[in-house]
Write an enzyme that holds these catalytic residues in place. Structure first.
Site, PDB file in Angstrom:
ATOM      1  N   ASP A   1     -20.146   5.091  10.457  1.00 46.44           N
ATOM      2  CA  ASP A   1     -19.542   5.050   9.128  1.00 46.44           C
ATOM      3  C   ASP A   1     -18.607   3.837   9.053  1.00 46.44           C
ATOM      4  O   ASP A   1     -17.805   3.600   9.965  1.00 46.44           O
ATOM      5  CB  ASP A   1     -18.758   6.339   8.878  1.00 46.44           C
ATOM      6  CG  ASP A   1     -18.106   6.354   7.506  1.00 46.44           C
ATOM      7  OD1 ASP A   1     -18.800   6.695   6.546  1.00 46.44           O
ATOM      8  OD2 ASP A   1     -16.904   6.026   7.415  1.00 46.44           O
TER       9      ASP A   1
ATOM     10  N   ASN B   1     -14.578  -2.055  -1.226  1.00 48.42           N
ATOM     11  CA  ASN B   1     -15.161  -2.260  -2.559  1.00 48.42           C
ATOM     12  C   ASN B   1     -14.084  -2.500  -3.615  1.00 48.42           C
ATOM     13  O   ASN B   1     -14.236  -3.351  -4.501  1.00 48.42           O
ATOM     14  CB  ASN B   1     -16.010  -1.048  -2.952  1.00 48.42           C
ATOM     15  CG  ASN B   1     -17.432  -1.122  -2.401  1.00 48.42           C
ATOM     16  OD1 ASN B   1     -17.953  -2.209  -2.155  1.00 48.42           O
ATOM     17  ND2 ASN B   1     -18.051   0.023  -2.202  1.00 48.42           N
TER      18      ASN B   1
ATOM     19  N   HIS C   1     -18.068  -4.701  -5.686  1.00 47.21           N
ATOM     20  CA  HIS C   1     -19.270  -4.030  -5.172  1.00 47.21           C
ATOM     21  C   HIS C   1     -20.339  -5.001  -4.679  1.00 47.21           C
ATOM     22  O   HIS C   1     -21.105  -4.665  -3.761  1.00 47.21           O
ATOM     23  CB  HIS C   1     -19.848  -3.108  -6.255  1.00 47.21           C
ATOM     24  CG  HIS C   1     -19.012  -1.892  -6.490  1.00 47.21           C
ATOM     25  ND1 HIS C   1     -19.072  -0.777  -5.681  1.00 47.21           N
ATOM     26  CD2 HIS C   1     -18.065  -1.616  -7.426  1.00 47.21           C
ATOM     27  CE1 HIS C   1     -18.224   0.133  -6.115  1.00 47.21           C
ATOM     28  NE2 HIS C   1     -17.592  -0.349  -7.169  1.00 47.21           N
TER      29      HIS C   1
ATOM     30  N   ASP D   1     -22.043  -4.772  -1.106  1.00 46.33           N
ATOM     31  CA  ASP D   1     -23.482  -4.776  -0.806  1.00 46.33           C
ATOM     32  C   ASP D   1     -23.809  -5.782   0.295  1.00 46.33           C
ATOM     33  O   ASP D   1     -24.580  -5.478   1.220  1.00 46.33           O
ATOM     34  CB  ASP D   1     -24.275  -5.130  -2.070  1.00 46.33           C
ATOM     35  CG  ASP D   1     -24.282  -3.999  -3.092  1.00 46.33           C
ATOM     36  OD1 ASP D   1     -23.865  -2.874  -2.740  1.00 46.33           O
ATOM     37  OD2 ASP D   1     -24.704  -4.245  -4.236  1.00 46.33           O
TER      38      ASP D   1
ATOM     39  N   GLU E   1     -22.179   4.272   2.908  1.00 48.61           N
ATOM     40  CA  GLU E   1     -21.802   3.344   3.982  1.00 48.61           C
ATOM     41  C   GLU E   1     -22.085   3.915   5.362  1.00 48.61           C
ATOM     42  O   GLU E   1     -21.530   3.439   6.366  1.00 48.61           O
ATOM     43  CB  GLU E   1     -20.315   2.981   3.862  1.00 48.61           C
ATOM     44  CG  GLU E   1     -19.349   4.122   4.098  1.00 48.61           C
ATOM     45  CD  GLU E   1     -19.016   4.907   2.843  1.00 48.61           C
ATOM     46  OE1 GLU E   1     -17.968   5.558   2.829  1.00 48.61           O
ATOM     47  OE2 GLU E   1     -19.810   4.866   1.870  1.00 48.61           O
TER      48      GLU E   1
END
Length: 328
Positions: free
Chosen positions: A192, A200, A205, A209, A236
Site C-alpha cells: 500500500d 493526490n 490526480h 496516476d 493504491e
C-alpha cells in the site's frame, strides 16, 4: 482461369501461405511443389513423420498435405501429433492416399482433418478446395488472436498496464491448487502506498496516476520468476502472488520491493516518512492442503498489511497462516 487471376480473386492474402508437403514419394512432392508454387504458395517438404513434425514446429505452416502411409509411422498418428502441437488445431490437414480405405477415412475425419484426397490428385478441382481451407484457417487464426487480445485487455489494469484484480484472483486460485498438489508453500504480499491521499491532494490526480505507473513498473521488474504475478489490487494497493515461497522468502522480497520504491525518490511533501513516496507491505504464507482455502491466506495478508501500517508504515510485516505445518 490462370494462376494470376485465380489468386487475385481471393479476398484473403494467400500469397504468403506456407504449405507443408509430407510424402515419401519424391515425384509426388515434386509435382505438388510445381503446382503450388505456380499458384504463388510457399512450400516446405518432408519425407517421413519425424521430419514432418520437425518442419511443423519450425515453420508453423498454414496447411499440411499429409500422405496416409509414411515409412516410419502411420500418417494419421502423425496427424494426431500435429493437432496436439501449438497452433495445430487451426492448421488444415489434407490426407493423401492411393486407395480409399473406409476405416482410415472414418478415423481421419474423426481426428478433424480438412479433407481426404486420393492420388493422382485432381489438381484443377483440388486447388479451389485448397484455397477454401486456407481462407477458413486464416479467419480462425484471426478470431483466435482477437479473442486472446480481448482476454488480455479484460485482465489488465487500464492505468498501470499490469494484471488487474480479476487476473490476480484467477492466478491465486490456480497457484493455490498447484501448491496443494505439490505440497509446497505459497505466499501473498500486498503493498500500500503510504499517505497516497495526501499525495493526490498535494500534487493532483494526474501526478498520482504517474506515481502509480512508476510503482507498478518497479514492482513488476522486481518479480521476475515465471509463476510470480504482480497485480493492481485496487486504488493504491498492489498484490503479489508468490508460489513456492515460504514466509522468510516472501518477507525478503517485500523488503526488496520497499527499498526499490524508496530508490525512485518520488517527492512527497505530504508524507510523514522521509518526504518521499514509500510503501508498506503485508505478507502471509501457507503450505496449503485440501482443507484450506486461498481466501484465508488473503485475509491474513490484509491483516498483516494493517499491522505494518499501525506500526508506523514504511515496513513489511509477515504472518504464517494459522495451522500451517512448521518448516520450509
Amino acid at each position: 482461369m490462370n494462376s494470376e487471376s485465380f489468386l487475385s480473386s481471393s479476398r484473403f492474402d494467400l500469397l504468403k501461405s506456407l504449405i507443408l508437403i509430407v510424402d515419401d514419394d519424391r515425384l509426388v512432392r515434386m509435382q505438388l511443389r510445381v503446382w503450388l508454387e505456380a499458384d504463388g504458395y510457399r512450400v516446405v517438404e518432408a519425407s517421413d513423420s519425424a521430419s514432418c513434425l520437425a518442419a511443423y514446429e519450425q515453420y508453423h505452416p498454414d496447411l499440411v498435405l499429409l500422405d496416409l502411409v509414411l515409412p516410419d509411422r502411420n500418417g494419421l498418428d502423425c496427424c494426431a501429433q500435429i493437432y496436439g502441437m501449438s497452433g495445430g488445431s487451426y492448421t488444415p490437414i489434407v490426407v493423401l492416399t492411393e486407395c480409399e480405405d473406409e476405416q482410415s477415412i472414418e478415423r481421419a475425419f474423426a481426428l478433424g482433418v480438412a479433407d481426404y484426397v486420393t492420388k493422382p490428385i485432381p489438381w484443377l478441382i483440388f486447388r479451389h478446395r485448397l484455397r477454401r481451407f486456407l481462407e477458413e484457417s486464416q479467419k480462425n487464426r484471426r478470431l483466435e488472436t482477437e479473442n486472446q487480445q480481448l482476454t488480455r485487455l479484460a485482465t489488465l489494469d487500464g492505468l498501470t498496464r499490469i494484471p488487474n484484480r480479476r487476473r490476480f484472483d484467477e492466478h491465486l486460485d490456480a497457484m493455490w491448487r498447484q501448491m496443494v498438489r505439490e505440497e509446497d508453500w505459497i505466499a501473498i504480499a500486498i503493498g500500500d502506498v503510504d499517505f497516497f491521499k495526501a499525495y493526490n491532494d498535494t500534487y493532483g490526480h494526474l501526478a498520482g496516476d504517474r506515481c502509480l505507473q512508476q510503482i507498478a513498473e518497479t514492482l513488476r521488474q522486481c518479480c521476475y520468476r515465471p509463476l510470480d504475478l504482480v497485480a493492481r489490487y485496487g486504488g493504491e494497493e498492489f498484490s503479489i502472488v508468490l508460489p513456492q515461497t515460504n514466509l522468510a522468502g516472501a518477507l525478503s522480497l517485500a523488503e526488496r520491493l520497499r527499498v526499490a520504491i524508496d530508490t525512485l525518490k518520488i517527492p512527497h511533501s505530504g508524507s510523514e516518512v522521509d518526504g518521499i513516496v514509500t510503501m508498506s507491505f503485508g505478507v502471509a504464507a501457507a503450505r496449503p492442503d485440501v482443507n484450506m482455502w486461498a481466501d484465508l491466506l488473503l485475509e491474513a495478508t490484509d491483516a498483516a498489511l494493517y499491522k505494518a501500517k499501525s506500526l508506523g508504515r514504511h515496513q513489511a510485516y509477515g504472518v504464517k497462516l494459522q495451522g500451517t505445518p512448521q518448516g520450509s
